[in-house]
Design a protein around this motif. Structure first.
Motif, PDB file in Angstrom:
ATOM      1  N   GLY A   1       0.811  -1.214   0.000  1.00  0.00           N
ATOM      2  CA  GLY A   1       0.000   0.000   0.000  1.00  0.00           C
ATOM      3  C   GLY A   1       0.843   1.262   0.000  1.00  0.00           C
ATOM      4  N   ARG A   2       1.917   1.256   0.778  1.00  0.00           N
ATOM      5  CA  ARG A   2       2.828   2.407   0.820  1.00  0.00           C
ATOM      6  C   ARG A   2       3.569   2.575  -0.503  1.00  0.00           C
ATOM      7  NH1 ARG A   2       4.875   5.163   5.254  1.00  0.00           N
ATOM      8  NH2 ARG A   2       6.872   5.274   4.144  1.00  0.00           N
ATOM      9  N   ALA A   3       3.842   1.467  -1.176  1.00  0.00           N
ATOM     10  CA  ALA A   3       4.584   1.536  -2.435  1.00  0.00           C
ATOM     11  C   ALA A   3       3.758   2.161  -3.552  1.00  0.00           C
ATOM     12  CB  ALA A   3       5.045   0.140  -2.838  1.00  0.00           C
ATOM     13  N   ALA A   4       2.431   2.006  -3.501  1.00  0.00           N
ATOM     14  CA  ALA A   4       1.572   2.419  -4.615  1.00  0.00           C
ATOM     15  C   ALA A   4       1.794   3.866  -5.065  1.00  0.00           C
ATOM     16  CB  ALA A   4       0.108   2.176  -4.265  1.00  0.00           C
ATOM     17  N   PRO A   5       1.817   4.845  -4.153  1.00  0.00           N
ATOM     18  CA  PRO A   5       2.004   6.220  -4.624  1.00  0.00           C
ATOM     19  C   PRO A   5       3.466   6.583  -4.919  1.00  0.00           C
ATOM     20  CG  PRO A   5       1.691   6.211  -2.252  1.00  0.00           C
ATOM     21  CD  PRO A   5       1.505   4.786  -2.717  1.00  0.00           C
ATOM     22  N   ALA A   6       4.390   5.711  -4.518  1.00  0.00           N
ATOM     23  CA  ALA A   6       5.804   6.086  -4.588  1.00  0.00           C
ATOM     24  C   ALA A   6       6.605   5.361  -5.661  1.00  0.00           C
ATOM     25  CB  ALA A   6       6.458   5.839  -3.224  1.00  0.00           C
ATOM     26  N   ILE A   7       6.140   4.210  -6.109  1.00  0.00           N
ATOM     27  CA  ILE A   7       6.938   3.369  -7.000  1.00  0.00           C
ATOM     28  C   ILE A   7       7.154   4.050  -8.355  1.00  0.00           C
ATOM     29  CG2 ILE A   7       4.974   2.081  -7.941  1.00  0.00           C
ATOM     30  CD1 ILE A   7       6.801  -0.463  -7.649  1.00  0.00           C
TER      31      ILE A   7
ATOM     32  N   ILE B   1       8.729  -4.290  -4.814  1.00  0.00           N
ATOM     33  CA  ILE B   1       7.580  -3.610  -4.198  1.00  0.00           C
ATOM     34  C   ILE B   1       7.901  -3.150  -2.779  1.00  0.00           C
ATOM     35  CG2 ILE B   1       5.186  -3.884  -3.443  1.00  0.00           C
ATOM     36  CD1 ILE B   1       4.881  -5.924  -5.774  1.00  0.00           C
ATOM     37  N   THR B   2       8.452  -4.050  -1.967  1.00  0.00           N
ATOM     38  CA  THR B   2       8.698  -3.678  -0.573  1.00  0.00           C
ATOM     39  C   THR B   2       9.791  -2.612  -0.469  1.00  0.00           C
ATOM     40  OG1 THR B   2      10.192  -5.583  -0.313  1.00  0.00           O
ATOM     41  CG2 THR B   2       7.901  -5.882   0.337  1.00  0.00           C
ATOM     42  N   ALA B   3      10.763  -2.628  -1.383  1.00  0.00           N
ATOM     43  CA  ALA B   3      11.799  -1.587  -1.366  1.00  0.00           C
ATOM     44  C   ALA B   3      11.198  -0.229  -1.713  1.00  0.00           C
ATOM     45  CB  ALA B   3      12.917  -1.939  -2.343  1.00  0.00           C
ATOM     46  N   ALA B   4      10.192  -0.222  -2.602  1.00  0.00           N
ATOM     47  CA  ALA B   4       9.566   1.034  -3.026  1.00  0.00           C
ATOM     48  C   ALA B   4       8.761   1.687  -1.908  1.00  0.00           C
ATOM     49  CB  ALA B   4       8.666   0.789  -4.230  1.00  0.00           C
ATOM     50  N   ALA B   5       8.453   0.921  -0.859  1.00  0.00           N
ATOM     51  CA  ALA B   5       7.685   1.472   0.267  1.00  0.00           C
ATOM     52  C   ALA B   5       8.519   2.401   1.137  1.00  0.00           C
ATOM     53  CB  ALA B   5       7.125   0.340   1.116  1.00  0.00           C
ATOM     54  N   ASN B   6       9.846   2.354   0.975  1.00  0.00           N
ATOM     55  CA  ASN B   6      10.756   3.254   1.713  1.00  0.00           C
ATOM     56  C   ASN B   6      10.636   3.120   3.230  1.00  0.00           C
ATOM     57  OD1 ASN B   6      11.970   4.521  -0.595  1.00  0.00           O
ATOM     58  ND2 ASN B   6      10.074   5.684  -0.872  1.00  0.00           N
ATOM     59  N   ASN B   7      10.587   1.876   3.682  1.00  0.00           N
ATOM     60  CA  ASN B   7      10.659   1.610   5.117  1.00  0.00           C
ATOM     61  C   ASN B   7      11.688   0.487   5.288  1.00  0.00           C
ATOM     62  OD1 ASN B   7      10.238   0.585   7.802  1.00  0.00           O
ATOM     63  ND2 ASN B   7       8.253   1.622   7.827  1.00  0.00           N
ATOM     64  N   ALA B   8      12.943   0.885   5.449  1.00  0.00           N
ATOM     65  CA  ALA B   8      14.054  -0.073   5.429  1.00  0.00           C
ATOM     66  C   ALA B   8      13.954  -1.097   6.542  1.00  0.00           C
ATOM     67  CB  ALA B   8      15.385   0.670   5.523  1.00  0.00           C
ATOM     68  N   ARG B   9      13.473  -0.694   7.702  1.00  0.00           N
ATOM     69  CA  ARG B   9      13.416  -1.633   8.837  1.00  0.00           C
ATOM     70  C   ARG B   9      12.385  -2.733   8.592  1.00  0.00           C
ATOM     71  NH1 ARG B   9      15.106   3.092  11.002  1.00  0.00           N
ATOM     72  NH2 ARG B   9      16.756   2.984  12.575  1.00  0.00           N
TER      73      ARG B   9
END
Length: 234
Positions: free
Chosen positions: A104-110, A152-160
């Motif tokens: 969901g976080r990746a959707a606007p940022a990818i 996808i998970t990298a595009a969410a920008n939450n490294a932890r």
């Protein structure tokens, strides 16, 4: 006049392995199933096969114990952890909490290049479902699927959260999931990948989150159904 002796050509020694190298080598062997569940890992044998002393092997096994790949038994040694159905449930429960959220976080940022790569990977996995299943096609599916979800998970920008998710998905249980899939399971999973890409392309966070959740629930069902079949047969 003294004869000139020919120069001696020596074979340069292989570069020494660091403790991290040893850790990665053993972890990859475990992930690939080179050691069976319950098998004891002997420091001396591992050190000899890796061309190192026992010290980095001992440190690697400590790290792998802390991560749950192996378990140390007093007076017996270190053995490969046998995964249980409870382990499967816990891993899928954790994935359901983290992975849809990251989608969901990746959707606007990818980015557009990532979307293009996801489309190519989704098409490659669809193509695999159209051919007879072989060990090579399963490995190709596993590799493409891993890259797909990592983008996808990298595009969410939450490294932890991304690191936490990666540590769970590196377990042998995840690869076992793909061996569990029937042709129908793979086809459904491939269609879900296509839908995930559409959701991301539309920048629809709720859709991306929902289809990712369905995707993980379907994988969990395939694993638990296999466990039930094998358990009832034993």
């Amino acid at each position: 006049m003294a004869q000139t002796q020919p120069a001696l050509h020596t074979i340069p020694p292989e570069p020494s392995r660091s403790a991290d190298d040893v850790y990665v080598a053993i972890k990859e062997a475990l992930a690939d199933g080179q050691y069976g569940a319950g098998q004891y890992l002997r420091e001396e044998q591992l050190a000899k096969s890796l061309g190192v002393s026992r010290t980095p092997v001992r440190e690697a096994l400590r790290r792998l114990d802390a991560e749950g790949w192996v378990e140390t038994r007093a007076n017996f040694g270190v053995r490969v952890k046998a995964w249980t159905v409870q382990d499967a449930r816990e891993i899928f429960e954790a994935r359901l909490l983290i992975e849809p959220y990251l989608a969901g976080r990746a959707a606007p940022a990818i980015g557009a290049s990532d979307i293009a790569r996801l489309k190519a990977l989704a098409e490659a996995m669809l193509d695999i479902t159209r051919r007879p299943s072989t060990s090579e096609s399963c490995e190709a599916w596993f590799t493409a699927n891993g890259e797909f979800h990592a983008i996808i998970t990298a595009a969410a920008n939450n490294a932890r959260l991304d690191r936490s998710l990666k540590s769970m998905k590196e377990t042998p249980l995840i690869k076992w999931t793909f061996d569990t899939y029937s042709d129908e399971d793979r086809e459904r999973s491939a269609r879900q990948h296509v839908e995930i890409v559409l959701a991301l392309e539309q920048r629809n966070a709720a859709w991306a989150e929902a289809i990712t959740r369905c995707h993980i629930l379907a994988a969990e069902k395939a694993v638990l159904d296999r466990h039930d079949r094998e358990h009832s047969a034993s």
